[in-house]
Scaffold this active site. Sequence first.
Site, mmCIF file in Angstrom:
data_model
loop_
_atom_site.group_PDB
_atom_site.id
_atom_site.type_symbol
_atom_site.label_atom_id
_atom_site.label_comp_id
_atom_site.label_asym_id
_atom_site.label_seq_id
_atom_site.Cartn_x
_atom_site.Cartn_y
_atom_site.Cartn_z
ATOM 1 C CB ILE A 110 -0.842 0.083 1.440
ATOM 2 C CG1 ILE A 110 -2.034 -1.084 1.241
ATOM 3 C CG2 ILE A 110 -1.618 1.458 1.246
ATOM 4 C CD1 ILE A 110 -2.757 -0.871 2.365
ATOM 5 C CE1 TYR A 111 5.796 1.828 -0.104
ATOM 6 C CE2 TYR A 111 5.033 -0.133 -1.301
ATOM 7 C CZ TYR A 111 6.129 0.574 -0.486
ATOM 8 O OH TYR A 111 7.053 -0.304 0.091
ATOM 9 N N GLY A 150 -4.457 6.031 2.230
ATOM 10 C CA GLY A 150 -4.148 4.507 2.626
ATOM 11 C C GLY A 150 -5.102 3.787 3.342
ATOM 12 C CG ASN A 188 7.485 2.711 7.084
ATOM 13 O OD1 ASN A 188 6.915 3.662 7.695
ATOM 14 N ND2 ASN A 188 7.177 2.447 5.854
ATOM 15 C CE1 TYR A 239 -1.379 -2.335 6.480
ATOM 16 C CE2 TYR A 239 0.994 -1.647 6.903
ATOM 17 C CZ TYR A 239 0.061 -1.962 6.152
ATOM 18 O OH TYR A 239 0.065 -1.683 4.899
ATOM 19 C CE LYS A 242 -5.837 4.051 12.054
ATOM 20 N NZ LYS A 242 -5.760 5.004 11.039
#
Length: 170
Positions: free
Chosen positions: A94-95, A106, A133, A140, A142
């Site tokens: 996912i970018y 996102g 990161n 993720y 969250k």
Amino acid sequence: MNIRKVNIHDIEQLKEIGKFTFAETFASENSEENMKEYLDSGFSTEKLTAELSDQNAEFYFAELDGKTIGYLKVNVGLSQTEIKDKNALEIERIYVLKEFHGKKVGQILYNKAIELAKAKGVDYVWLGVWEQNPRAIRFYEKNGFKAFDKHVFKLGNDEQTDIMMKLKMK
């Protein structure tokens, strides 16, 4: 914003957004040589053609006013990069363009991945995220993901550690 499945006719656009967002996200933390090697091999026309032709891999663009601002790649079955569990879906990528960070792009792409996981009836969704990161790790967490392992991701000649995370669906 529109979420659209990517097809073979979108390959140049996919190559462009893929290279740009990866470089935007990781270039400051990695050597120029390693970045160039990864971008050239990871986003080559041959590799993307194979991935777009793979029935177990799907790409989706996030588009706003006709501009691609992010993308999602998911894998199932033998196309998963590691686990290859027939009852799992991998979120490989996912970018989102940096200028759209914090604008829920996102999250919308992530929601699409979860929608696909539910439609496929998988037991869990998993992914790998670089240990350096923290923004992605928090995102993720969250969304309910829990770390369960680590693996090595090679960027050029640099071996980096990815935290593997999982979300149970059932």
